[in-house]
Design an enzyme around this catalytic site. Structure first.
Site, short mmCIF file in Angstrom:
data_model
loop_
_atom_site.label_atom_id
_atom_site.label_comp_id
_atom_site.label_asym_id
_atom_site.label_seq_id
_atom_site.Cartn_x
_atom_site.Cartn_y
_atom_site.Cartn_z
N GLU A 25 0.85 -1.20 0.00
CA GLU A 25 0.00 0.00 0.00
C GLU A 25 0.88 1.25 0.00
O GLU A 25 2.10 1.15 0.24
CB GLU A 25 -0.95 -0.01 1.21
CG GLU A 25 -2.00 -1.11 1.09
CD GLU A 25 -2.98 -1.18 2.24
OE1 GLU A 25 -2.94 -0.33 3.13
OE2 GLU A 25 -3.81 -2.11 2.22
N ARG A 77 -0.77 8.77 1.57
CA ARG A 77 -2.14 9.26 1.30
C ARG A 77 -2.24 10.77 1.20
O ARG A 77 -2.97 11.29 0.37
CB ARG A 77 -3.05 8.82 2.44
CG ARG A 77 -3.48 7.44 2.26
CD ARG A 77 -4.48 7.02 3.28
NE ARG A 77 -4.57 5.59 3.12
CZ ARG A 77 -5.04 4.77 4.01
NH1 ARG A 77 -5.50 5.23 5.15
NH2 ARG A 77 -5.09 3.49 3.77
N HIS A 132 -11.22 10.16 5.98
CA HIS A 132 -11.10 8.72 6.24
C HIS A 132 -10.66 8.42 7.67
O HIS A 132 -11.14 7.47 8.26
CB HIS A 132 -10.09 8.15 5.25
CG HIS A 132 -9.86 6.69 5.35
ND1 HIS A 132 -10.86 5.77 5.10
CD2 HIS A 132 -8.75 5.96 5.65
CE1 HIS A 132 -10.37 4.54 5.24
NE2 HIS A 132 -9.10 4.63 5.60
C1 SIN Z 1 -7.58 0.81 2.60
O1 SIN Z 1 -7.81 -0.38 2.41
O2 SIN Z 1 -7.17 1.56 1.73
C2 SIN Z 1 -7.81 1.36 3.97
C3 SIN Z 1 -6.88 0.80 4.93
C4 SIN Z 1 -6.46 1.87 5.91
O3 SIN Z 1 -7.21 2.81 6.13
O4 SIN Z 1 -5.34 1.80 6.39
#
Ligand code: SIN
Length: 504
Positions: A116, A283, A344
């Site tokens: 990620e 992010r 978020h």
């Molecule tokens: C996601 O799956 O993008 C969210 C996981 C997170 O908020 O760390």
């Protein structure tokens, strides 16, 4: 008069994990979990990505995970906390596995580690794209069988009662609203653990469910708890844009880790203009870049492009996302997916130490409502479920060591609130909520924030809500709205004190 040794407020991963561990270790203690809706209705359940844990010590290391977390946090993380959380991660993961939580493996039987944004290595353990749901359901199943845990659904805590003696504040119980019998009651406790999640519902676009109204934060602040870093609200770059949903459906960051691209109206990738890591940047960088691109283009969304990916593997890895897109007529193998950044995660919150202890005696905060120092100004993806587990563990150990110091207060409190009434004011509060969301979003995303004006406007909305309750008395929409107002004001105040933050 009702009483319990330990009261946990909220039924997400942190509250349930704390309950399970404490109940096992201390069968002599009574534990109540109160949650304002059904136990399943949590933000945890919506978590798709998974848990970041170093398991492959050949390619990865604790140091790399620590470095990635500190970098993502923009120099504002507490290094001691980061090290503690990351080094403890394998043990906490093992505890989840022992209760039957399943994480995906590859064809060789090794963990299928996801990648990620902001991570330099593949290290995310996941259960397809429904990791939160898998963990939450396993924990719920266990705690429902534990004899010293009572789960009270549809019970909404209104306020913490705190007593101050010799300049030290101690919490002694809570006032709560019991939906079924439509009444307000008081419960005495020796310890309170807040695991009430975040406040995403303050924003027009959010991935958080309707329940994320900042309740724990607001009640802790009213009781005198220290609140920090509320100016750091994280926007997830890829929430599905339909123009009408609340919450917005999340398209996991893992999809970009799997190779998806973000493209503009012309079908062009643009993130490399802003950061050399492109789609795999953190992010804050990706959301900021998208916001800038939208300002330039005047459009209201960009796209996630998955068309070049292996469709069979995509559907196998992301069945929930694929099914949701398909329901809307979007085929990820053929169509671009419209996405937009959405509020978020609350990186700040109720300030706690390494054990989840607040500045109020016997009041703990764990999970998203807590500000532990792990996230700094921008949480690294998939560090939140991990933080919840580690701090639930730390708090549980601390309660075990210290609860003997706390006795029940001898004061019997009669609820000071007027009798609750279920009324038809839901609609009026929905209108007020929308106005508040508009105000907070416009304040937070503005290049030139006018804190004083935002303060004034929000206070006036609060007055409108108070006048609504003059005829209807206390209701759940009113309690939630008051908490949202209090949380908004805290965000504005803390933004004003830190004016140079980066904006989404
Ligand atoms: C996601 O799956 O993008 C969210 C996981 C997170 O908020 O760390």
């Amino acid at each position: 008069m009702l009483k319990t040794d330990i009261l946990i407020i909220g039924s997400g991963i942190s509250g349930l994990f704390f309950a399970m561990k404490t109940a096992k270790k201390r069968p002599d203690l009574s534990i109540v979990i109160m949650t304002k809706e059904t136990a399943k209705n949590t933000n945890t359940r919506l978590a798709q990505g998974g848990i970041a844990v170093v398991t492959d010590h050949l390619k990865d290391s604790f140091n790399k995970h620590i470095h990635d977390t500190l970098r993502s946090g923009g120099g504002l993380c507490d290094k001691e906390v980061v090290e503690m959380v990351i080094k403890q991660a394998p043990e906490r993961l093992q505890e989840l596995i022992e209760i039957g939580t399943s994480f995906d493996k590859d064809e060789k039987g090794q963990w299928d580690l996801g990648l990620e944004g902001g991570h330099s290595q593949h290290r995310i353990l996941h259960h397809k794209d429904s990791s939160g749901q898998e963990i939450e359901s396993k924990l719920l199943k266990i705690i429902k069988k534990m004899p010293n845990i009572e789960l009270l659904e549809n019970h909404m805590v209104i306020d913490i009662n705190a007593e101050t003696k010799k300049a030290k504040t101690t919490c002694t119980g809570v006032f709560f609203y019991e939906k079924k019998h439509n009444r307000i009651k008081y419960m005495r406790t020796r310890t309170i653990v807040l695991s009430t999640g975040g406040c995403g519902q303050l924003f027009e676009n959010t991935t958080n469910p309707k329940i994320a109204t900042g309740d724990g934060l607001a009640m802790a602040a009213r009781a005198g708890a220290e609140i920090a870093d509320m100016e750091y609200i994280q926007f997830h770059p890829t929430a599905l844009f339909t123009g009408k949903e609340n919450p917005l459906f999340l398209i996991s960051e893992a999809v970009r880790g799997f190779g998806a691209h973000i493209v503009n109206e012309e079908g062009k990738r643009f993130l490399f203009k802003y950061d050399i890591r492109g789609e795999l940047s953190t992010r804050d960088m990706v959301s900021n870049a998208i916001s800038k691109e939208l300002q330039l283009s005047g459009k209201d969304h960009v796209y996630l492009d998955c068309r070049h990916l292996d469709a069979r593997k995509f559907y196998a890895h992301f069945p929930v996302i694929a099914a949701h897109c398909n329901e809307l007529g979007i085929k990820p193998e053929k169509d671009l997916i419209p996405v937009v950044p959405a509020a978020h995660y609350q990186c700040g919150g109720i300030k706690v130490d390494l054990n989840g202890v607040t500045n109020i005696k016997n009041l703990y905060a764990i999970g998203e409502c807590a500000r532990t120092g792990l996230h700094g100004k921008n949480r690294l993806a998939s560090n939140s479920l991990l933080e919840a587990l580690v701090f639930a563990h730390q708090a549980s150990e601390n309660v075990d060591r210290t609860i003997a110091e706390f006795v029940f207060s001898s004061k019997i409190l009669i609820p000071k609130f007027p009798k609750a009434e279920q009324t038809d004011d839901y609609h009026s509060f929905e209108i007020l909520k929308k106005e508040l969301q508009k105000l907070v979003t416009s304040f937070y995303t503005s290049e030139e924030r006018d804190s004083d004006l935002a303060f004034e406007k929000i206070k006036s909305l609060h007055n409108d809500a108070v006048s609504l309750t003059e005829t209807h008395e206390i209701t759940i929409p009113f309690i939630e709205f008051s908490n949202m107002i209090a949380t908004s004001l805290l965000i504005i105040k803390q933004c004003k004190a830190a004016p140079n933050k980066q904006m989404c």
